[in-house]
Design a protein around this motif. Structure first.
Motif, PDB file in Angstrom:
ATOM      1  N   GLU A  53       3.852 -49.712  24.490  1.00 22.92           N
ATOM      2  CA  GLU A  53       4.820 -49.778  25.591  1.00 22.92           C
ATOM      3  C   GLU A  53       6.025 -48.879  25.317  1.00 22.92           C
ATOM      4  O   GLU A  53       6.547 -48.212  26.214  1.00 22.92           O
ATOM      5  N   TYR A  54       6.456 -48.827  24.071  1.00 24.19           N
ATOM      6  CA  TYR A  54       7.605 -47.997  23.679  1.00 24.19           C
ATOM      7  C   TYR A  54       7.356 -46.526  24.011  1.00 24.19           C
ATOM      8  O   TYR A  54       8.263 -45.805  24.422  1.00 24.19           O
ATOM      9  N   HIS A  55       6.113 -46.081  23.848  1.00 28.03           N
ATOM     10  CA  HIS A  55       5.778 -44.676  24.100  1.00 28.03           C
ATOM     11  C   HIS A  55       5.323 -44.425  25.538  1.00 28.03           C
ATOM     12  O   HIS A  55       4.959 -43.298  25.873  1.00 28.03           O
ATOM     13  N   SER A  56       5.352 -45.452  26.375  1.00 26.38           N
ATOM     14  CA  SER A  56       4.882 -45.299  27.763  1.00 26.38           C
ATOM     15  C   SER A  56       6.056 -45.015  28.704  1.00 26.38           C
ATOM     16  O   SER A  56       7.216 -45.048  28.296  1.00 26.38           O
ATOM     17  N   GLN A  57       5.710 -44.786  29.964  1.00 31.50           N
ATOM     18  CA  GLN A  57       6.744 -44.638  31.016  1.00 31.50           C
ATOM     19  C   GLN A  57       6.436 -45.616  32.149  1.00 31.50           C
ATOM     20  O   GLN A  57       6.618 -45.324  33.316  1.00 31.50           O
ATOM     21  N   HIS A  58       5.956 -46.800  31.797  1.00 33.52           N
ATOM     22  CA  HIS A  58       5.544 -47.766  32.815  1.00 33.52           C
ATOM     23  C   HIS A  58       6.739 -48.398  33.528  1.00 33.52           C
ATOM     24  O   HIS A  58       7.851 -48.445  32.990  1.00 33.52           O
ATOM     25  N   LEU A  59       6.450 -48.917  34.704  1.00 28.05           N
ATOM     26  CA  LEU A  59       7.433 -49.683  35.471  1.00 28.05           C
ATOM     27  C   LEU A  59       7.882 -50.898  34.652  1.00 28.05           C
ATOM     28  O   LEU A  59       7.062 -51.540  33.995  1.00 28.05           O
ATOM     29  N   MET A  60       9.180 -51.199  34.684  1.00 25.97           N
ATOM     30  CA  MET A  60       9.758 -52.356  33.984  1.00 25.97           C
ATOM     31  C   MET A  60       9.456 -52.343  32.478  1.00 25.97           C
ATOM     32  O   MET A  60       9.213 -53.362  31.850  1.00 25.97           O
ATOM     33  N   LYS A  61       9.472 -51.156  31.929  1.00 26.70           N
ATOM     34  CA  LYS A  61       9.170 -50.954  30.505  1.00 26.70           C
ATOM     35  C   LYS A  61      10.065 -51.801  29.596  1.00 26.70           C
ATOM     36  O   LYS A  61       9.582 -52.479  28.682  1.00 26.70           O
ATOM     37  N   GLU A  62      11.369 -51.787  29.853  1.00 25.18           N
ATOM     38  CA  GLU A  62      12.297 -52.510  28.981  1.00 25.18           C
ATOM     39  C   GLU A  62      12.028 -54.008  28.997  1.00 25.18           C
ATOM     40  O   GLU A  62      12.033 -54.668  27.949  1.00 25.18           O
ATOM     41  N   SER A  63      11.745 -54.562  30.179  1.00 25.66           N
ATOM     42  CA  SER A  63      11.461 -56.000  30.283  1.00 25.66           C
ATOM     43  C   SER A  63      10.208 -56.362  29.497  1.00 25.66           C
ATOM     44  O   SER A  63      10.133 -57.414  28.855  1.00 25.66           O
TER      45      SER A  63
END
Length: 294
Positions: free
Chosen positions: A146-156
């Motif tokens: 997840e840290y290396h992704s650009q997904h929606l709501m990544k921080e959450s």
């Protein structure tokens, strides 16, 4: 109090990025990236978790040595001094987060509510086996992906996986330390945290259990019961150990005489400071310096 030990900030490990409140890496890459920062004993201004999956070594946290092997999971709080000696084949995962990053999103959940972040007297290492280790590795890998992704709501998503790691670790610790599991002990732990917070503010000038009991508006006997239930030590032992930990930090990293250090820690008689130091650590301040500065 200890000013000359280097304090590392998260952005040292990820130059050129804006994400200075969270960092994730494999241990192998982290050691290459941060070598110039982490080869000597140092402190952080952030919270950290380290999972070793391969290799061995020794991890020293506030002068306590822990063995490193596959399944060793460590938690570090801001201000703790640590260093390590690790084998060439070492690997695993590491992440850092600032207090603000976590607590801005979890208003009712503080990092200090987790026992391994909430008390300097609590063990810093959890040794995971078989299924628990597999589960923990999967969580760390999910966090890295997840840290290396650009997904929606990544921080959450990062925050939710990080919370799962902390909660599972707290549950594992409670299996090893049965006294933490009951509702009464949870209440005691909160009182104990309050005691340690007061101790952080006053330990150089106040070393009496009665003083802290009065601030907490409880009897010295009850404060002792709280300390013994939470960390299996008397309140007086907790106070003395905190003072001696600071003494060790200062002896290692401040260029001051032993007498000056004793005075800064609230001991007017140097000989009395030496007696307390020797009783607590099994050696004199001079012997400690020889051992650690060799």
């Amino acid at each position: 109090m200890v000013n000359s030990i280097s304090v590392l900030h998260i952005d040292l490990f990820q130059p050129g990025t804006n994400a200075s409140n969270f960092y994730f890496n494999s241990m192998k890459d982290h050691l290459v990236l941060g070598h110039k920062h982490i080869e000597k004993p140092h402190r952080h201004d952030f919270y950290a978790a380290v999972l070793f999956t391969k290799g061995e070594g020794v991890h020293e946290i506030d002068f306590q040595k822990y063995e490193v092997s596959s399944g060793s999971l460590f938690f570090l709080s801001p201000g703790q001094i640590h260093s390590w000696e690790l084998s060439e084949d070492i690997d695993g995962y590491i992440f850092f987060c600032s207090q603000e990053y976590y607590e801005m999103h979890y208003v009712n959940q503080k990092l200090k509510n987790f026992p391994f972040f909430g008390s300097v007297a609590f063990p810093r290492k959890l040794q995971l086996q078989s299924d628990d280790l597999k589960k923990c590795i999967a969580q760390f890998e999910e966090l890295g992906k997840e840290y290396h992704s650009q997904h929606l709501m990544k921080e959450s998503y990062i925050l939710s996986v990080m919370s799962q790691i902390f909660i599972h670790a707290a549950r594992q610790f409670s299996k090893d330390y049965h006294h933490l599991a009951s509702p009464a002990s949870i209440s005691y732990f909160k009182h104990y945290q309050h005691f340690e917070n007061l101790l952080e503010q006053h330990f150089t000038t106040q070393k009496s259990m009665a003083y802290y009991a009065s601030l907490l508006e409880i009897s010295p006997k009850h404060l002792n019961r709280i300390a013994q239930t939470t960390v299996q030590k008397t309140a007086t032992d907790v106070i003395t150990e905190r003072v001696i930990l600071e003494a060790k930090r200062m002896l290692m990293y401040l260029d001051e005489s032993l007498g000056e250090i004793a005075f800064r820690l609230g001991y007017e008689e140097y000989s009395y400071f030496v007696r307390v130091f020797r009783k607590n650590s099994g050696m004199t301040p001079t012997q400690f310096i020889k051992k650690y500065k060799a």
